[in-house]
Design an enzyme around this catalytic site. Structure first.
Site, PDB file in Angstrom:
ATOM      1  N   LYS A 143       1.014  -1.185   0.055  1.00 23.77           N
ATOM      2  CA  LYS A 143       0.032   0.320   0.032  1.00 23.77           C
ATOM      3  C   LYS A 143       1.057   1.146   0.394  1.00 23.77           C
ATOM      4  O   LYS A 143       1.589   1.374   0.959  1.00 23.77           O
ATOM      5  CB  LYS A 143      -0.885  -0.151   1.118  1.00 23.77           C
ATOM      6  CG  LYS A 143      -2.603   0.426   0.944  1.00 23.77           C
ATOM      7  CD  LYS A 143      -2.132   1.950   0.790  1.00 23.77           C
ATOM      8  CE  LYS A 143      -1.782   3.559   2.508  1.00 23.77           C
ATOM      9  NZ  LYS A 143      -1.430   4.001   2.063  1.00 23.77           N
ATOM     10  N   GLU A 195       9.044   1.327  11.584  1.00 23.03           N
ATOM     11  CA  GLU A 195       9.985   1.881  11.783  1.00 23.03           C
ATOM     12  C   GLU A 195       8.858   3.412  11.715  1.00 23.03           C
ATOM     13  O   GLU A 195       9.019   3.718  11.132  1.00 23.03           O
ATOM     14  CB  GLU A 195      10.728   2.212  10.413  1.00 23.03           C
ATOM     15  CG  GLU A 195      11.907   2.512  10.104  1.00 23.03           C
ATOM     16  CD  GLU A 195      12.147   3.927  10.044  1.00 23.03           C
ATOM     17  OE1 GLU A 195      12.131   4.942  10.531  1.00 23.03           O
ATOM     18  OE2 GLU A 195      12.153   4.426   8.936  1.00 23.03           O
ATOM     19  N   CYS A 208      13.269  10.305   8.181  1.00 24.90           N
ATOM     20  CA  CYS A 208      12.943  10.118   9.982  1.00 24.90           C
ATOM     21  C   CYS A 208      14.274   9.902  10.552  1.00 24.90           C
ATOM     22  O   CYS A 208      13.911  10.291  11.810  1.00 24.90           O
ATOM     23  CB  CYS A 208      12.486   9.213   9.649  1.00 24.90           C
ATOM     24  SG  CYS A 208      13.821   7.343   8.841  1.00 24.90           S
ATOM     25  N   GLU A 229       8.918  15.610  16.371  1.00 30.32           N
ATOM     26  CA  GLU A 229       9.064  15.357  14.424  1.00 30.32           C
ATOM     27  C   GLU A 229       8.138  16.660  13.174  1.00 30.32           C
ATOM     28  O   GLU A 229       7.483  16.122  13.452  1.00 30.32           O
ATOM     29  CB  GLU A 229       8.877  14.098  14.399  1.00 30.32           C
ATOM     30  CG  GLU A 229       9.634  13.517  12.662  1.00 30.32           C
ATOM     31  CD  GLU A 229       9.789  12.266  12.227  1.00 30.32           C
ATOM     32  OE1 GLU A 229       8.601  11.842  12.514  1.00 30.32           O
ATOM     33  OE2 GLU A 229      10.717  11.483  11.795  1.00 30.32           O
TER      34      GLU A 229
HETATM   35  P1  ADP Z   1       2.132  11.229   6.670  1.00 28.45           P
HETATM   36  O1  ADP Z   1       0.925  11.609   8.334  1.00 28.45           O
HETATM   37  O2  ADP Z   1       2.727  11.419   7.463  1.00 28.45           O
HETATM   38  O3  ADP Z   1       1.369  10.928   5.461  1.00 28.45           O
HETATM   39  P2  ADP Z   1       1.324   8.432   8.043  1.00 28.45           P
HETATM   40  O4  ADP Z   1       2.286   7.638   8.837  1.00 28.45           O
HETATM   41  O5  ADP Z   1       0.449   8.259   8.342  1.00 28.45           O
HETATM   42  O6  ADP Z   1       2.442  10.017   7.632  1.00 28.45           O
HETATM   43  O7  ADP Z   1       1.321   7.288   6.243  1.00 28.45           O
HETATM   44  C1  ADP Z   1       2.351   6.425   5.832  1.00 28.45           C
HETATM   45  C2  ADP Z   1       1.864   5.757   5.636  1.00 28.45           C
HETATM   46  O8  ADP Z   1       0.815   5.087   6.443  1.00 28.45           O
HETATM   47  C3  ADP Z   1       1.262   5.830   4.209  1.00 28.45           C
HETATM   48  O9  ADP Z   1       1.274   5.091   3.477  1.00 28.45           O
HETATM   49  C4  ADP Z   1      -0.692   6.206   5.068  1.00 28.45           C
HETATM   50  O10 ADP Z   1      -0.729   5.858   3.028  1.00 28.45           O
HETATM   51  C5  ADP Z   1      -0.412   4.546   6.165  1.00 28.45           C
HETATM   52  N1  ADP Z   1      -1.346   4.605   6.549  1.00 28.45           N
HETATM   53  C6  ADP Z   1      -2.204   6.775   7.520  1.00 28.45           C
HETATM   54  N2  ADP Z   1      -2.922   6.211   8.211  1.00 28.45           N
HETATM   55  C7  ADP Z   1      -3.288   4.647   8.256  1.00 28.45           C
HETATM   56  C8  ADP Z   1      -4.145   4.353   9.338  1.00 28.45           C
HETATM   57  N3  ADP Z   1      -5.005   4.503  10.171  1.00 28.45           N
HETATM   58  N4  ADP Z   1      -3.802   2.773   8.706  1.00 28.45           N
HETATM   59  C9  ADP Z   1      -3.806   2.677   7.717  1.00 28.45           C
HETATM   60  N5  ADP Z   1      -2.220   2.919   7.390  1.00 28.45           N
HETATM   61  C10 ADP Z   1      -2.203   4.187   7.352  1.00 28.45           C
END
Ligand code: ADP
Length: 463
Positions: free
Chosen positions: A188, A264, A298, A395
């Site tokens: 994903k 991570e 990161c 961060e």
């Molecule tokens: P940011 O907020 O900086 O975009 P995230 O950690 O939310 O960072 O995003 C990293 C990845 O996690 C992306 O692929 C995002 O679609 C996915 N993601 C965000 N929220 C969720 C969730 N609740 N469950 C699973 N995956 C998620």
């Protein structure tokens, strides 16, 4: 600032915009699409099929079938390695197009992607291809008349949820060890950067990776991402991203089938500079540490501690260099820093900068946006930082450094400092006299709230 027309010759045509499931590019079941945006000007590049729970279900079914009955886990390691090597070769043949996709989708420097991110990803595949036929267990002498053995088995169907800051490196550091082990997977990609991931799906097919082994389903976190972490038929989930999302993923894994989790997550890495450092080198590393990939890293050196004996000279040189840093279109070879990935990150960083000013930190340089289109922010350095300030704690994930003076000398010789410090800091990686020293064979991962499990290295095969 050269924030004008990009050198249009490099712009890629977008060939893949649909979900890649069971070896085919398909529309989302809902028929929905979402926009992927070029952060250089805030304009739409393409519409991408928007995967949701039902699409993840179909992809998992394909991956499950490919694992339970397909050839991939049953091939010898050497046979999997051969296909992975071919995949790596195809990446090398398409470096320019792939570099352009990451540049246009994430605002990354085109020339850096071309020289580094993309070829390094091909090498990550090769590294794990080399390991594919060397995965073995142990024989244990249990008692006089018995022995036992352990068998290293692929864990099954793996879900990879990846972020947008290194779309290519993240894809391959997750996918490569799983391919080597004989797993099947759903990837994903981040909603901000789906383009290169779909291109890699196409190359995987060309390389001969069987249908269902590698599925790529773009979509949003709370829908497609959450469907991966809470799926009852996914055996492990590997995530890189924010600490908050990491918590949600771990909860979803626990509440569903207790799938294996590796995380991570974010950080607020300190760079510590002692009196005996070479100031030119130290200012260069400090700046690179926070400005590489516009601070969307990161392990960015977001907190810089400088010993008082050299502090004044260090600060002066650092600010001079930051002012000379070239911001602009990431396709321009002279440019050192492109736009932030999207409007949301851009606004988040600017609000941290405002916070820093309000909290009473001294803004030494930067703090403003650049140009009137796209998401460009000046290299920003704050001094007079107090530990409880938000800019010293959170961060920021942008080009914003918190600079601090310290007094205590721990020991006098470099080697002593290195050894004492590296044992006294609880961190996943300690770099000494360098920064961003990554390698396929060097395990990478965090301590504390930066997560657990290791990417890269042979450890990634066992996480
Ligand atoms: P940011 O907020 O900086 O975009 P995230 O950690 O939310 O960072 O995003 C990293 C990845 O996690 C992306 O692929 C995002 O679609 C996915 N993601 C965000 N929220 C969720 C969730 N609740 N469950 C699973 N995956 C998620």
């Amino acid at each position: 600032m050269t924030n004008g027309e990009p050198s249009v010759t490099n712009l890629p045509t977008i060939k893949f915009t649909k979900l890649f499931i069971n070896g085919d590019f398909v529309d989302a079941i809902s028929g929905k699409t979402f926009e992927t945006i070029d952060p250089r000007r805030g304009e739409v590049i393409a519409r991408i099929s928007e995967g949701s729970k039902e699409d993840i279900d179909v992809a998992v079914e394909a991956a499950r079938h490919a694992f339970d009955s397909g050839p991939w886990p049953r091939l010898s390691g050497a046979e999997r390695a051969k296909i992975m090597m071919k995949f790596a070769e195809l990446i090398d043949e398409n470096i320019e197009e792939l570099a352009a996709l990451d540049a246009i989708d994430a605002g990354k420097l085109y020339h850096m992607c071309k020289a580094l991110d993309i070829p390094a990803a091909a090498n990550t595949l090769r590294y794990y291809a080399g390991a594919a036929d060397k995965i073995h267990g142990e024989v244990l002498k249990v008692a006089r008349e018995f022995h036992a053995y352990t068998l290293m088995e692929p864990i099954g169907v793996v879900g990879h949820i990846i972020p947008w800051n290194f779309p290519t490196s993240m894809f391959f550091l997750k996918v490569s060890p799983c391919l080597a082990a004989g797993c099947t997977m759903i990837i994903k990609p981040a909603e901000q950067t789906p383009l290169s991931a779909l291109f890699y799906a196409h190359l995987a097919k060309l390389a001969g990776i069987p249908n269902g082994v590698l599925n790529v389903v773009p979509g949003f976190g709370p829908t497609a991402g959450a469907a991966v972490s809470s799926h009852m038929d996914i055996d492990a989930v590997s995530f890189t991203g924010s600490t908050q999302t990491g918590r949600e993923i771990m909860q979803a894994a626990a509440k569903s089938n207790l799938k294996h989790v590796s995380l991570e997550l974010g950080g607020k890495s300190p760079l510590i500079i002692f009196d005996d450092a070479d100031i030119d080198k130290a200012t260069h590393l400090a700046l690179l540490g926070i400005l590489l990939n516009k601070g969307e890293v990161c392990v960015a050196s977001s907190r810089v501690f400088v010993q008082e004996g050299i502090y004044d000279e260090f600060e002066k040189k650092l600010v001079e260099k930051a002012k000379a840093w070239v911001i602009g279109d990431p396709f321009d070879p002279k440019v050192q820093q492109g736009p932030q990935v999207d409007k949301k990150q851009f606004e988040k960083i600017l609000s941290y900068i405002e916070h820093g000013k309000r909290e009473g930190a001294t803004l030494l340089t930067g703090g403003k946006t650049v140009g009137n289109k796209g998401y460009y922010i000046e290299p920003t350095i704050f001094s007079n930082i107090k530990e409880d300030m938000l800019i010293a704690q959170d961060e920021i994930f942008g080009p914003v450094m918190a600079l601090k003076k310290f007094k205590t000398r721990i020991v006098t010789k470099n080697l002593d400092i290195a050894n004492t410090m590296s044992r006294s800091i609880r961190a996943g990686t300690i770099w000494i006299n360098c920064y961003f020293a990554f390698g396929d064979d060097i395990p990478f991962g965090g301590y504390k709230m930066s997560g657990f499990g290791r990417d890269y290295g042979l450890q990634a095969l066992h996480k």
